[in-house]
Design an enzyme around this catalytic site. Structure first.
Site, PDB file in Angstrom:
ATOM      1  N   ASP A 122     -16.681  -2.350  -4.670  1.00 42.69           N
ATOM      2  CA  ASP A 122     -16.418  -3.721  -4.112  1.00 42.69           C
ATOM      3  C   ASP A 122     -17.790  -4.254  -4.126  1.00 42.69           C
ATOM      4  O   ASP A 122     -18.854  -3.535  -4.055  1.00 42.69           O
ATOM      5  CB  ASP A 122     -16.147  -3.495  -2.556  1.00 42.69           C
ATOM      6  CG  ASP A 122     -15.598  -5.070  -2.253  1.00 42.69           C
ATOM      7  OD1 ASP A 122     -14.490  -5.345  -2.131  1.00 42.69           O
ATOM      8  OD2 ASP A 122     -16.644  -5.827  -1.936  1.00 42.69           O
ATOM      9  N   ASN A 143     -20.305  -5.744  -8.872  1.00 42.45           N
ATOM     10  CA  ASN A 143     -19.488  -6.916  -9.256  1.00 42.45           C
ATOM     11  C   ASN A 143     -18.428  -6.274  -9.978  1.00 42.45           C
ATOM     12  O   ASN A 143     -18.535  -5.584 -11.120  1.00 42.45           O
ATOM     13  CB  ASN A 143     -20.241  -7.674 -10.097  1.00 42.45           C
ATOM     14  CG  ASN A 143     -19.178  -8.936 -10.302  1.00 42.45           C
ATOM     15  OD1 ASN A 143     -18.220  -8.984 -10.828  1.00 42.45           O
ATOM     16  ND2 ASN A 143     -19.914 -10.284 -10.180  1.00 42.45           N
ATOM     17  N   ALA A 144     -17.049  -6.354  -9.681  1.00 37.38           N
ATOM     18  CA  ALA A 144     -15.833  -5.704 -10.338  1.00 37.38           C
ATOM     19  C   ALA A 144     -15.784  -6.131 -11.769  1.00 37.38           C
ATOM     20  O   ALA A 144     -15.526  -5.292 -12.470  1.00 37.38           O
ATOM     21  CB  ALA A 144     -14.627  -6.055  -9.474  1.00 37.38           C
ATOM     22  N   PHE A 169     -12.210  -4.199  -5.947  1.00 35.65           N
ATOM     23  CA  PHE A 169     -11.973  -5.298  -5.127  1.00 35.65           C
ATOM     24  C   PHE A 169     -11.493  -4.303  -3.633  1.00 35.65           C
ATOM     25  O   PHE A 169     -10.483  -4.840  -3.143  1.00 35.65           O
ATOM     26  CB  PHE A 169     -11.143  -6.449  -5.329  1.00 35.65           C
ATOM     27  CG  PHE A 169     -11.522  -7.085  -6.576  1.00 35.65           C
ATOM     28  CD1 PHE A 169     -12.472  -7.934  -6.475  1.00 35.65           C
ATOM     29  CD2 PHE A 169     -10.857  -6.724  -7.807  1.00 35.65           C
ATOM     30  CE1 PHE A 169     -12.733  -8.570  -7.535  1.00 35.65           C
ATOM     31  CE2 PHE A 169     -11.129  -7.488  -8.789  1.00 35.65           C
ATOM     32  CZ  PHE A 169     -12.077  -8.435  -8.934  1.00 35.65           C
ATOM     33  N   CYS A 193      -3.552 -13.368  -4.250  1.00 33.99           N
ATOM     34  CA  CYS A 193      -3.186 -14.080  -2.976  1.00 33.99           C
ATOM     35  C   CYS A 193      -3.468 -15.543  -3.164  1.00 33.99           C
ATOM     36  O   CYS A 193      -3.821 -16.384  -2.248  1.00 33.99           O
ATOM     37  CB  CYS A 193      -4.143 -13.336  -1.952  1.00 33.99           C
ATOM     38  SG  CYS A 193      -5.987 -13.590  -2.091  1.00 33.99           S
ATOM     39  N   ARG A 247       0.833  -1.105   0.122  1.00 35.27           N
ATOM     40  CA  ARG A 247       0.143   0.020  -0.063  1.00 35.27           C
ATOM     41  C   ARG A 247       0.856   1.343  -0.012  1.00 35.27           C
ATOM     42  O   ARG A 247       0.593   2.217  -0.561  1.00 35.27           O
ATOM     43  CB  ARG A 247      -1.012   0.040   1.102  1.00 35.27           C
ATOM     44  CG  ARG A 247      -2.000  -0.999   1.082  1.00 35.27           C
ATOM     45  CD  ARG A 247      -3.009  -1.031   2.218  1.00 35.27           C
ATOM     46  NE  ARG A 247      -2.822  -1.836   3.526  1.00 35.27           N
ATOM     47  CZ  ARG A 247      -3.171  -2.947   3.412  1.00 35.27           C
ATOM     48  NH1 ARG A 247      -4.139  -3.641   2.612  1.00 35.27           N
ATOM     49  NH2 ARG A 247      -2.850  -3.502   4.800  1.00 35.27           N
ATOM     50  N   ASP A 294      -7.008  -5.734  -6.969  1.00 38.33           N
ATOM     51  CA  ASP A 294      -6.549  -6.578  -5.856  1.00 38.33           C
ATOM     52  C   ASP A 294      -7.661  -7.549  -5.332  1.00 38.33           C
ATOM     53  O   ASP A 294      -8.235  -7.621  -4.384  1.00 38.33           O
ATOM     54  CB  ASP A 294      -6.192  -5.843  -4.652  1.00 38.33           C
ATOM     55  CG  ASP A 294      -5.567  -6.651  -3.581  1.00 38.33           C
ATOM     56  OD1 ASP A 294      -5.138  -7.908  -3.676  1.00 38.33           O
ATOM     57  OD2 ASP A 294      -5.618  -6.378  -2.208  1.00 38.33           O
TER      58      ASP A 294
END
Length: 394
Positions: free
Chosen positions: A246, A274-275, A224, A335, A207, A295
Site C-alpha cells: 500500500d 505505489n502499487a 492496495f 468500487c 474476503r 482492490d
C-alpha cells in the site's frame, strides 16, 4: 404540507423504487415550506407517489422516505432503524460489527451508520436528516443501546447540502480505536481518522470467497491492502506467504498491528509503495504468486473521469495478471460506480488479451449483505468483485 408536482414527461423512476427527485423533474411546488421540511410528491395526475424531505439547494431536491401516506414522526424512524438491524441479524447471524444502516437502501436516505461492537459511527449527508437528528439519535439509542455514538460528518458532500463538516462524539464516550472481528479475523478500527467511517464492510463476503484459493503452499500478493483485510484473510486460511502493498505508511502500520493482533507474525512482507510501480517492477523482476489480489480505490469519482479510470484499472489488472503463476488465481475489484459491470468485465478482458492470458471466471459478486441495493436505483450498484483462474496463451 407543501406538494411537489412532477413533470408529465419525466422518467418514472419513483415508481421503480428510486428515492430521489431531481429539480429538473419538478413542474411546480404548491404551498410554503422551509428547507428540510417534509413534502408530498405527486405525479402530473395528482396521484401521491410518496413523502420525503426537501432541500432546494440540492440537485436532489426531494429524497423519499416513504411511498405511503404515513406520518414521518419519531416512531417512524425508530421502526425503520429497527427493521434495518433485524435485516442484518437475519442475513449475517451473530453479527456484532457491520454497516447497520445504508442510507437509501434502508429507506433512510442521507444516513449511514456503521456498528463497531458497542459503538456506532454515524454519517449524515443531507439536510433532511440533519433536521431530524434528534429523532435519529432516539431511534439509535432505543434499538442498539450503544456505549457511544460518534459522528463522522467530515465529508464534502455535506457542503453541497448547505451543511458544515465536523466530527466528534454525539453520545457517550469510548476509545477511538475499536477492536472488531469479521470472518474470524480481528481488526483495529480507527473511527476518528480512518477512511470513510473507519472500515470497509462491503467486502465481507468477498474476503471469505478467497478461502478455496488458499492452499498450504499458496503465495499471495495483496495490492492496495489498506489495513490488510484480504491479506489477513488469506493468511488465516493457511497461505504459506503473503505480501501486502500500500502507498500509505499509516495503512501498512495498521496492517502490521492487525497481523500482530491475530498472531500472524511470520511469512508476511509489508511494503510501502505505489502499487502501480510495484506491479511493474515485480513483472520486470520475473516475480510470480499463486494468488494476486488488486482492490484499488475508486479511480472514477465522476462520469468525466471514466476514460482515465479505465486506463488506470487496465494497467493494474494487466500487470497483476502477469504476476499470476500458471493455473493460479487473480482477484480483482472496482468500487467506482461510473465504471459499470459490463465496462469492468471488458477492462479485465482487454488486460487479459494484452497479458496473453485466458481467464476462467470462478466467482462474481458485488457488495455484501449489509450493503443491499434497491433494484430501481443503479447508484447502489457500485462494487464489482471477481475471481479468475489464469492460464497462459503462450
Amino acid at each position: 404540507m407543501a406538494k411537489v408536482i412532477l413533470n408529465r414527461q419525466r422518467k418514472k423512476r419513483l415508481e421503480e423504487g428510486h428515492p430521489w427527485v431531481y429539480k429538473s423533474e419538478v413542474a411546480k411546488i404548491k404551498g410554503d415550506y422551509e428547507p428540510g421540511d417534509t413534502v408530498e410528491v405527486y405525479n402530473h395526475q395528482d396521484h401521491l407517489l410518496g413523502k420525503g424531505y426537501i432541500n432546494p439547494q440540492s440537485q436532489m431536491i426531494v429524497r423519499i422516505l416513504t411511498y405511503r401516506d404515513e406520518e414521518l414522526n419519531e416512531q417512524f424512524f425508530i421502526d425503520r432503524i429497527q427493521k434495518a438491524w433485524q435485516y442484518r441479524q437475519r442475513f449475517i447471524p451473530g453479527v456484532r460489527s457491520c454497516r447497520a444502516i445504508y442510507g437509501e437502501a434502508d429507506f433512510l436516505p442521507g444516513l449511514v451508520v456503521d456498528k463497531y461492537e458497542d459503538v456506532l459511527v454515524v454519517q449524515i449527508v443531507s439536510l433532511g436528516m440533519e433536521v431530524r437528528k434528534d429523532m435519529i439519535l432516539k431511534g439509535l439509542l432505543e434499538v442498539f443501546n450503544p456505549k457511544a455514538v460518534y459522528l463522522r460528518n467530515d465529508v464534502y458532500v455535506r457542503e453541497l447540502e448547505g451543511l458544515e463538516q465536523g466530527k466528534g462524539f454525539w453520545y457517550g464516550e469510548s476509545p477511538t480505536e475499536i477492536e472488531i472481528e469479521e470472518n474470524g479475523v480481528k481488526y483495529i478500527v480507527d473511527i476518528e481518522g480512518g477512511q470513510k467511517t473507519g472500515f470497509f464492510f462491503d467486502q465481507r463476503e468477498n474476503r471469505a470467497a478467497i478461502k478455496p484459493l488458499i492452499t498450504p503452499e499458496a503465495t499471495v500478493l495483496d495490492c492496495f491492502t489498506h489495513t490488510g483485510s484480504f491479506m489477513l484473510n488469506a493468511y488465516s486460511y493457511g497461505a504459506k506467504h503473503v505480501t501486502a502493498v500500500d502507498i500509505s505508511e499509516h495503512a501498512i502500520e495498521t496492517a502490521k498491528r492487525n497481523a500482530e493482533l491475530n498472531g500472524f507474525t511470520e511469512n508476511i512482507d509489508f511494503v510501502v509503495a505505489n502499487a502501480f510501480d510495484y506491479l511493474r517492477e515485480a513483472v520486470q523482476q520475473g516475480k510470480q504468486w499463486d494468488v494476486v489480489i488488486v482492490d484499488p480505490p475508486a479511480f472514477a469519482k465522476t462520469r468525466h473521469a471514466v476514460d482515465k479510470a479505465y486506463s488506470g484499472y487496465k494497467d493494474v489488472n494487466l500487470h497483476g495478471l502477469k504476476l499470476v503463476k500458471e493455473g493460479g488465481y487473480f482477484v480483482t475489484a472496482s468500487c467506482s460506480y461510473h465504471v459499470d459491470p459490463g465496462m469492468f468485465e471488458q477492462m479485465v478482458q482487454d488486460a487479459a488479451f494484452d497479458a496473453q492470458k485466458v481467464l476462467r471466471e470462478i466467482h462474481w459478486s458485488g457488495a455484501g449483505y449489509d450493503h443491499p441495493q434497491i433494484l430501481g436505483a443503479d447508484e447502489g450498484n457500485y462494487l464489482k468483485f471477481a475471481i479468475y483462474e489464469v492460464t497462459s496463451r503462450k
